[in-house]
Design an enzyme around this catalytic site. Sequence first.
Site, mmCIF file in Angstrom:
data_model
loop_
_atom_site.group_PDB
_atom_site.id
_atom_site.type_symbol
_atom_site.label_atom_id
_atom_site.label_comp_id
_atom_site.label_asym_id
_atom_site.label_seq_id
_atom_site.Cartn_x
_atom_site.Cartn_y
_atom_site.Cartn_z
ATOM 1 N N ASN A 1 53.921 32.663 10.345
ATOM 2 C CA ASN A 1 52.790 33.223 11.089
ATOM 3 C C ASN A 1 52.132 32.062 11.824
ATOM 4 O O ASN A 1 51.464 31.235 11.205
ATOM 5 C CB ASN A 1 51.826 33.889 10.099
ATOM 6 N N GLY B 1 45.519 28.539 3.721
ATOM 7 C CA GLY B 1 45.000 27.403 4.461
ATOM 8 C C GLY B 1 44.191 26.442 3.608
ATOM 9 O O GLY B 1 43.526 25.549 4.128
ATOM 10 N N GLU C 1 42.829 37.489 7.605
ATOM 11 C CA GLU C 1 41.941 36.964 8.643
ATOM 12 C C GLU C 1 41.455 38.084 9.552
ATOM 13 O O GLU C 1 40.336 38.039 10.069
ATOM 14 C CB GLU C 1 42.657 35.851 9.432
ATOM 15 N N HIS D 1 46.446 41.378 8.113
ATOM 16 C CA HIS D 1 46.274 40.010 7.610
ATOM 17 C C HIS D 1 44.820 39.809 7.182
ATOM 18 O O HIS D 1 43.900 40.355 7.800
ATOM 19 C CB HIS D 1 46.665 38.999 8.693
ATOM 20 N N SER E 1 49.506 28.782 1.486
ATOM 21 C CA SER E 1 49.846 27.369 1.272
ATOM 22 C C SER E 1 51.288 27.156 0.796
ATOM 23 O O SER E 1 51.539 26.298 -0.050
ATOM 24 C CB SER E 1 48.850 26.711 0.315
ATOM 25 N N GLU F 1 49.096 38.014 -0.167
ATOM 26 C CA GLU F 1 48.459 36.773 0.279
ATOM 27 C C GLU F 1 47.066 36.664 -0.345
ATOM 28 O O GLU F 1 46.099 37.206 0.202
ATOM 29 C CB GLU F 1 48.333 36.769 1.803
ATOM 30 N N LYS G 1 49.740 32.120 13.835
ATOM 31 C CA LYS G 1 48.289 32.335 14.033
ATOM 32 C C LYS G 1 47.897 31.967 15.474
ATOM 33 O O LYS G 1 48.690 32.165 16.381
ATOM 34 C CB LYS G 1 47.490 31.557 12.983
HETATM 35 P P1 13P Z 1 48.888 29.038 5.066
HETATM 36 O O1 13P Z 1 50.358 28.921 4.784
HETATM 37 O O2 13P Z 1 48.422 28.131 6.170
HETATM 38 O O3 13P Z 1 48.075 28.952 3.832
HETATM 39 O O4 13P Z 1 48.660 30.535 5.651
HETATM 40 C C1 13P Z 1 49.188 31.601 4.984
HETATM 41 C C2 13P Z 1 49.061 32.801 5.831
HETATM 42 O O5 13P Z 1 47.962 33.270 6.097
HETATM 43 C C3 13P Z 1 50.275 33.401 6.375
HETATM 44 O O6 13P Z 1 50.018 34.636 6.962
#
Ligand code: 13P
Length: 257
Positions: free
Chosen positions: A9, A175, A99, A97, A215, A169, A11
């Site tokens: 992803n 992150g 976010e 997601h 992560s 997740e 982002k």
């Molecule tokens: P990270 O791998 O940066 O923690 O992000 C995970 C994520 O949100 C994948 O959709």
Amino acid sequence: MRKTIIAGNWKMYKTITQAIELANGLKRELFVLDSQKIDIVICPAFTVLSEVAEVIADSNIQLGAQDVYWQQEGAFTGEISPVMIKDAGCQFVIIGHSERRQYFQETNESVNKKLKAAIKYGLTPIVCVGETLSERENAKTFEVLDDHIQNGLKDIDEENLLKIVIAYEPVWAIGTGRTATATQAEEAQKYIRVLLGKMYNKNTADKIRIQYGGSVKPENIVELLKEPDVDGALVGGASLEVETFADIVKKSSEVKK
Ligand code: 13P
């Protein structure tokens, strides 16, 4: 047996030039892998989907978008339809997601509408679920998973469930560098599978792929994938560099399930 699926992803990162460079690098590094054995997916921003689609057209890498609207077309300024996403070359789409739930008012109801639209237009949805830190600390993890799964997947029949990938997740692991332990990931993912078994049946639940996200790095992917209910990963930060993402995918392809 469930086929391992590793998705990146991206982002809100990568300009067109940077995205083409990353996609080219991944294609070069990963061409040796057998697409019958592992699904490799990259999910760039909408603005670079077509360019990346061209780069990976003749490769073992598949394309996904990071969100979708549920209408086919219309006066919905700023939104992108499933038809447009398919037209840009996508086979997959991330839905719900954390976010988007956190910053853009995504709810189980909108997740459910997007999910149905994605399936209707032939996209494979990657549906994200997972608890926040305070929910975990207040022993609400399973409650949140019940809520996200039962309401997000409302009215999805068994045939369509089989078209879905689920990504667990935990928000506190995204992150933050604070990966869930393999045991924590397995506990939650097994819970999701048992829940799907109750909602549908065990046979169907056993066919659904559940990814872990939060992560994920080359250093922890093998341990996570060794867990029986971890069928892949949804990778954020570590998917933004050729070396780390290719390393994660290669290591994943070697884990015997
Ligand atoms: P990270 O791998 O940066 O923690 O992000 C995970 C994520 O949100 C994948 O959709």
